[in-house]
Structures are given as C-alpha cells and as structure tokens.
Write a protein that holds these residues in place. Structure first.
Motif, PDB file in Angstrom:
ATOM      1  N   GLY A   1       0.767  -1.318   0.177  1.00 53.66           N
ATOM      2  CA  GLY A   1       0.429  -0.178   0.066  1.00 53.66           C
ATOM      3  C   GLY A   1       1.282   1.352   0.066  1.00 53.66           C
ATOM      4  O   GLY A   1       2.109   1.371   0.130  1.00 53.66           O
ATOM      5  N   GLN A   2       0.150   2.323   0.225  1.00 56.91           N
ATOM      6  CA  GLN A   2       0.961   3.524   0.711  1.00 56.91           C
ATOM      7  C   GLN A   2       1.256   3.941   1.803  1.00 56.91           C
ATOM      8  O   GLN A   2       1.471   3.315   2.614  1.00 56.91           O
ATOM      9  CB  GLN A   2      -0.254   5.085   0.335  1.00 56.91           C
ATOM     10  CG  GLN A   2       0.469   6.072   0.590  1.00 56.91           C
ATOM     11  CD  GLN A   2      -0.205   7.502   0.785  1.00 56.91           C
ATOM     12  OE1 GLN A   2      -1.797   6.726  -0.094  1.00 56.91           O
ATOM     13  NE2 GLN A   2      -0.455   8.094   1.593  1.00 56.91           N
ATOM     14  N   VAL A   3       2.881   4.118   1.184  1.00 60.77           N
ATOM     15  CA  VAL A   3       3.758   4.371   2.685  1.00 60.77           C
ATOM     16  C   VAL A   3       5.041   5.348   2.565  1.00 60.77           C
ATOM     17  O   VAL A   3       4.950   6.343   1.797  1.00 60.77           O
ATOM     18  CB  VAL A   3       5.579   3.605   2.154  1.00 60.77           C
ATOM     19  CG1 VAL A   3       6.006   3.743   4.179  1.00 60.77           C
ATOM     20  CG2 VAL A   3       4.714   1.605   2.599  1.00 60.77           C
ATOM     21  N   ASP A   4       4.088   6.425   3.972  1.00 63.26           N
ATOM     22  CA  ASP A   4       4.664   8.179   3.933  1.00 63.26           C
ATOM     23  C   ASP A   4       5.598   7.370   5.628  1.00 63.26           C
ATOM     24  O   ASP A   4       5.169   6.979   6.223  1.00 63.26           O
ATOM     25  CB  ASP A   4       3.515   8.427   4.625  1.00 63.26           C
ATOM     26  CG  ASP A   4       2.448   8.806   3.571  1.00 63.26           C
ATOM     27  OD1 ASP A   4       2.972   9.063   2.326  1.00 63.26           O
ATOM     28  OD2 ASP A   4       1.653   9.139   3.893  1.00 63.26           O
ATOM     29  N   VAL A   5       6.919   7.960   5.383  1.00 61.86           N
ATOM     30  CA  VAL A   5       7.631   8.118   6.218  1.00 61.86           C
ATOM     31  C   VAL A   5       7.870   9.457   6.924  1.00 61.86           C
ATOM     32  O   VAL A   5       7.450  10.831   6.824  1.00 61.86           O
ATOM     33  CB  VAL A   5       9.217   7.701   5.356  1.00 61.86           C
ATOM     34  CG1 VAL A   5       9.835   8.288   6.265  1.00 61.86           C
ATOM     35  CG2 VAL A   5       9.182   6.434   4.593  1.00 61.86           C
ATOM     36  N   PHE A   6       7.678   8.624   8.409  1.00 57.37           N
ATOM     37  CA  PHE A   6       8.168   9.795   9.469  1.00 57.37           C
ATOM     38  C   PHE A   6      10.388   9.643   9.451  1.00 57.37           C
ATOM     39  O   PHE A   6       9.965   8.818  10.722  1.00 57.37           O
ATOM     40  CB  PHE A   6       7.562   9.484  10.491  1.00 57.37           C
ATOM     41  CG  PHE A   6       7.878  10.986  11.616  1.00 57.37           C
ATOM     42  CD1 PHE A   6       8.353  12.340  12.242  1.00 57.37           C
ATOM     43  CD2 PHE A   6       7.411  10.327  13.004  1.00 57.37           C
ATOM     44  CE1 PHE A   6       8.476  13.410  12.908  1.00 57.37           C
ATOM     45  CE2 PHE A   6       8.036  11.483  13.915  1.00 57.37           C
ATOM     46  CZ  PHE A   6       8.203  12.457  13.860  1.00 57.37           C
ATOM     47  N   LEU A   7      10.699  11.071   9.085  1.00 53.59           N
ATOM     48  CA  LEU A   7      11.869  10.769   9.478  1.00 53.59           C
ATOM     49  C   LEU A   7      12.212  11.752  10.652  1.00 53.59           C
ATOM     50  O   LEU A   7      11.520  13.252  11.141  1.00 53.59           O
ATOM     51  CB  LEU A   7      12.642  11.783   8.777  1.00 53.59           C
ATOM     52  CG  LEU A   7      14.474  11.640   8.498  1.00 53.59           C
ATOM     53  CD1 LEU A   7      14.516   9.984   8.338  1.00 53.59           C
ATOM     54  CD2 LEU A   7      15.248  11.548   7.163  1.00 53.59           C
ATOM     55  N   SER A   8      12.794  11.242  11.803  1.00 50.23           N
ATOM     56  CA  SER A   8      13.000  11.760  13.113  1.00 50.23           C
ATOM     57  C   SER A   8      14.571  11.567  13.637  1.00 50.23           C
ATOM     58  O   SER A   8      14.856  10.343  13.674  1.00 50.23           O
ATOM     59  CB  SER A   8      12.326  11.325  14.425  1.00 50.23           C
ATOM     60  OG  SER A   8      12.787  11.909  15.421  1.00 50.23           O
ATOM     61  N   GLY A   9      15.461  12.805  13.578  1.00 47.56           N
ATOM     62  CA  GLY A   9      17.285  12.990  14.578  1.00 47.56           C
ATOM     63  C   GLY A   9      17.520  13.802  12.907  1.00 47.56           C
ATOM     64  O   GLY A   9      16.743  14.259  11.875  1.00 47.56           O
ATOM     65  N   GLU A  10      18.579  14.341  13.632  1.00 46.70           N
ATOM     66  CA  GLU A  10      18.973  15.067  13.089  1.00 46.70           C
ATOM     67  C   GLU A  10      21.129  15.160  12.879  1.00 46.70           C
ATOM     68  O   GLU A  10      21.339  15.457  12.612  1.00 46.70           O
ATOM     69  CB  GLU A  10      19.272  16.514  12.900  1.00 46.70           C
ATOM     70  CG  GLU A  10      19.352  16.831  14.688  1.00 46.70           C
ATOM     71  CD  GLU A  10      19.369  18.410  14.964  1.00 46.70           C
ATOM     72  OE1 GLU A  10      19.287  19.508  13.992  1.00 46.70           O
ATOM     73  OE2 GLU A  10      19.383  18.763  16.084  1.00 46.70           O
TER      74      GLU A  10
END
Length: 348
Positions: free
Chosen positions: A29-38
């Motif tokens: 299905g549709q995948v949305d990514v939450f990217l956390s960190g720097e």
C-alpha cells in the motif's frame, strides 16, 4: 492500505535499512515516512511526509558522546507538541524503527503499532549484554519507543521474535573480493585521531569514509572518502577487512560478506556495548578505546584468516511479509507494551 513508517535518523544504519525495506512495504500500500533526527550523513530518496529534529545522539572526536550538544538540542515541549500533531490515526499500520515521537503519538491516540528493527531485539533478556549492565541503558532500550508488538533483528536468533539482519540487495548480489585495503568508518572519531593511528601502520592501505572531507584525498597510506552509500558498499565488498563502530547494519554486512572485522563501540552508548558483547561471541575483536598501540592490533588482525560468512534464514521479502502479518493482527483495543503470542517470552 496506508502505512506510516517512522525512521530514526540518528546515524546512517536506520536510513540504509529503510531504503532497503521501502520497495517491499510499498507492495502492501501507500507508505509515508516520518524521519526523526538530525545526525544522518546519507542523502535519502525516502518518501518523507513528516520530519522532525527528534532526539539525536551526537558524537565527540575521541570515541564518545557529546552530551552538551545532545542536551542543547533536546526539547521536551517540542517532542510533546509534535506527538500530539502526528496523525497516526489516519493509518492502517504504524511501523516504528525506534522513534520516540511516533511511540508517544500512538500512546496519546491509543493506536496500535509495531516496533521493527534492531532495538526491538533487546526486549528479550536473551539478547547479549555486556558483563556490567547499565540501569539507564536498559531503561532507554525498553522505554524510549514502546509499541504494541515487537519484531527484532539481530546477528543471531537469540529468542522467539528475533530474526536475521536486513542486508542490502547490493551486498547480497555481490561477489566479495580482496583488493588488500581496509575499509574504515568511525563517525565517533575525528579525522585527525584516525590519521595519527593509521599512519603508524604504513604497510596497510586504508579507505576511510568521513564527513570531514567533501572530495577524495590521499594522505600516505590513507584514502579519505566522503560518506556515500554506494562508495562505502563498493569499498567494503572489495576490502580485506572492515574497522567500524559497534552499530548493527555495517557489522552485519561485513559479517555477511565474510570480511574480517574490528569494532570500536561508542563510549556511553549502551546499545553499542550490547552489540559488542554479541560480536565478541562471534569472535570479532572489540577495542573499547583507540589506545596508543592500536595500530599493533590492526597489524596482527590484518594477517588473520577471514571468518565464515553470516547466513540468512529469511530474505528481506519474507521479513517484511511477517511484519505486515503481525501488524495486521494487532487489535484496535491493544494497549502499548501488550505482547503478542510470538513475543510472550520477552521481558517488558
């Protein structure tokens, strides 16, 4: 089906694994990514819909953590606000790779989630630990990013619910050769510290990947390379051995390729001490400090025979299939930290 995939961006390993997993997840299905960190130095083509500074680890120049910078970047009010705003309720499945904001958002909104990654393996008391356990380190591993269910990855299947590492397709397809050089990635040491040590082993060629250079440069027996997923992978495939930290992805890839390996765990990072304990069980030399005669250890290690390659029980496709099935099985009424049947031996 809509899938939210939360990825921790401290270091490069989580990003590298996410890139490998994404095509398989997108089959569902549709995948949305939450990217956390720097604190990631790899560019990414992930479909990032949400981004946060998160909670990041920062390193000093001599093998340890930079606590001052970590504290300066930390903001509990920002984390709380972002967790409240993250729309986890809009997704059918939430997959979390040790990311605290998503974990908190799921708690706020009573949304089931599955933690998929290396840190999930530490829910089990059978995963290797250092001789001296640290209370704070253990607490962080078990409480930093809780989930409804856990799917762990480690060097060995130490318990139910722990599976083999995700290895990049380029590594799996490769035919390893030995061009004589040693591939080095030590993000927790400065270029100066690394140079001083490796120049003392003039009979060995090194390819050092570091954020401190933008273009390839050569200094005596050291070739300095900018950080690049493709460049590092090629160097490792063609190397005589690898010197790196005690993370998870790079040591796993080196072991899979049958490369000699030396690991220098980041001082103060408990997960790396746990990994070091596991690697020592596999016969990998672990150096806890880059001491004055470190180059002597390298010279002795360089002449050792290559180890037996690490074997994979499950393909990446099979691992993702299992994760999706486990995620689908979560009941809407499940509460955080409720273990599913396959993980009922895990300590909470």
């Amino acid at each position: 089906m809509k899938i939210l995939y939360a990825v921790q961006a401290t270091g490069n390993g989580h990003i590298s694994r996410a890139v490998e997993l994404l095509p398989y997840l997108e089959q569902y299905g549709q995948v949305d990514v939450f990217l956390s960190g720097e604190n990631c130095h790899l560019p990414t083509t992930l479909p990032v819909k949400y981004k946060s500074k998160g909670v990041s680890l920062f390193y000093g120049n001599r093998g340890g953590l930079n606590y001052y910078k970590m504290w300066k970047k930390f903001s509990i009010s920002r984390i709380w606000k972002e967790a409240k705003a993250l729309p986890v309720e809009d997704y059918d499945i939430v997959i979390n790779d040790f990311e605290c904001i998503t974990s908190l958002a799921c708690k706020f909104k009573n949304k089931p989630s599955i933690q998929f990654g290396h840190q999930a393996s530490f829910r089990s008391p059978l995963s290797p630990r250092p001789k001296k356990r640290e209370f704070i380190g253990e607490w962080i591993l078990k409480n930093y990013a809780t989930a409804t269910s856990y799917f762990g990855l480690h060097f060995n299947a130490y318990d139910n619910g722990i599976y083999n590492p995700v290895i990049k397709a380029d590594i799996i397809a490769a035919k390893p050769i030995n061009n004589g050089h040693v591939t080095v990635y030590l993000s927790h040491y400065s270029k100066k510290v690394i140079t001083n040590q490796l120049h003392k082993a003039p009979g060995i060629r090194f390819e050092v990947f570091t954020k401190d250079v933008k273009t390839e440069t050569i200094e005596k027996n050291i070739r300095f390379m900018p950080i690049s997923n493709e460049g590092f992978t090629k160097s490792m495939i063609e190397s005589a051995g690898v010197i790196t930290g005690a993370g998870f992805e790079t040591p796993a890839e080196a072991l899979y390729l049958g490369k000699k390996l030396i690991c220098l765990p980041i001082r103060g990072q408990y997960e790396q001490l746990c990994n070091a304990a596991a690697l020592e069980q596999l016969g990998v030399p672990v150096v806890h400090k880059m001491h004055a005669t470190f180059f002597v250890d390298i010279a002795k290690w360089y002449d050792l025979p290559a180890p037996t390659p690490l074997k994979l029980t499950y393909s990446t496709y099979q691992l993702v299939q299992k994760v999706i099935e486990q995620a689908k099985a979560l009941s809407p009424s499940s509460q955080p930290d409720t273990q599913n049947e396959s993980l009922n031996s895990f300590a909470v």
